[in-house]
Design an enzyme around this catalytic site. Structure first.
Site, mmCIF file in Angstrom:
data_model
loop_
_atom_site.group_PDB
_atom_site.id
_atom_site.type_symbol
_atom_site.label_atom_id
_atom_site.label_comp_id
_atom_site.label_asym_id
_atom_site.label_seq_id
_atom_site.Cartn_x
_atom_site.Cartn_y
_atom_site.Cartn_z
ATOM 1 N N GLY A 169 38.343 -36.581 -53.775
ATOM 2 C CA GLY A 169 37.460 -37.036 -54.837
ATOM 3 C C GLY A 169 36.607 -38.229 -54.430
ATOM 4 O O GLY A 169 35.711 -38.630 -55.151
ATOM 5 N N LYS A 170 36.932 -38.788 -53.281
ATOM 6 C CA LYS A 170 36.236 -39.980 -52.779
ATOM 7 C C LYS A 170 36.119 -41.038 -53.872
ATOM 8 O O LYS A 170 35.079 -41.633 -54.088
ATOM 9 C CB LYS A 170 34.875 -39.608 -52.195
ATOM 10 C CG LYS A 170 35.010 -38.671 -51.006
ATOM 11 C CD LYS A 170 33.669 -38.140 -50.556
ATOM 12 C CE LYS A 170 33.825 -37.038 -49.547
ATOM 13 N NZ LYS A 170 34.208 -35.744 -50.145
ATOM 14 N N ARG A 171 37.228 -41.264 -54.551
ATOM 15 C CA ARG A 171 37.254 -42.231 -55.647
ATOM 16 C C ARG A 171 37.073 -43.638 -55.105
ATOM 17 O O ARG A 171 37.573 -43.959 -54.029
ATOM 18 C CB ARG A 171 38.564 -42.139 -56.417
ATOM 19 C CG ARG A 171 38.863 -40.772 -57.016
ATOM 20 C CD ARG A 171 37.859 -40.420 -58.076
ATOM 21 N NE ARG A 171 38.354 -39.313 -58.878
ATOM 22 C CZ ARG A 171 37.667 -38.214 -59.132
ATOM 23 N NH1 ARG A 171 36.454 -38.066 -58.641
ATOM 24 N NH2 ARG A 171 38.168 -37.272 -59.880
ATOM 25 N N THR B 251 41.249 -38.973 -50.987
ATOM 26 C CA THR B 251 40.128 -39.585 -50.284
ATOM 27 C C THR B 251 39.548 -40.649 -51.193
ATOM 28 O O THR B 251 39.424 -40.442 -52.402
ATOM 29 C CB THR B 251 39.054 -38.550 -49.895
ATOM 30 O OG1 THR B 251 38.520 -37.955 -51.075
ATOM 31 C CG2 THR B 251 39.626 -37.480 -48.973
#
Length: 143
Positions: free
Chosen positions: A92-94, A118
């Site tokens: 989710g590349k939070r 991620t």
């Protein structure tokens, strides 16, 4: 279980291949497009075909979130269906500050049961802290 231990077990005797799960309904075979749960059905078929060859699966959250509650449920069901000896990396590349980062970590690790996530470090160290303070989970930092 420590993340490092699960990672070592998942990669023992095989290459550390990670299969990305980025389901685009419009590109799927008709049998998946016509399903009431196309994201789940398609990704589960990929998991079943590749599980013996890989160490991890990485569902890209955007493809599931685009379908709202239905997509979120399909993702939750998919995570549960992935064999327990495989890592689940929630992509989710939070990256957000303070309480928001804590909520993301709880959602991905405690609610969905991901083994790793991620994350994006661009808003500072506090955007990573809720993720890295969990020795039972892994973190892949966008660079």
């Amino acid at each position: 279980m420590q993340f490092k231990t699960k990672l070592e077990a998942a990669t023992a005797g095989r290459i550390g291949l990670c299969v990305g799960l980025d389901p685009v309904v419009e590109r799927m075979l008709p049998r998946f497009q016509q399903s009431t749960t196309p994201l789940y059905d398609f990704c589960l078929a990929v998991v079943e075909e590749t599980a013996t060859h890989c160490a991890a699966f990485k569902p890209n959250l955007a493809f599931f979130e685009a379908y709202g509650a239905s997509g979120w449920q399909q993702l939750a069901d998919l995570v549960k269906a992935i064999p327990a000896d495989k890592l689940v990396i929630l992509d989710g590349k939070r990256g957000d500050i303070g309480n928001t980062a804590k909520a993301y970590a709880r959602a991905l690790f405690d609610n969905l049961g991901g083994d790793a996530a991620t994350v994006s470090p661009y808003l500072g160290a506090d955007s990573l802290e809720p993720f890295v303070e969990r020795p039972d989970r892994g973190v892949y930092v966008l660079a």
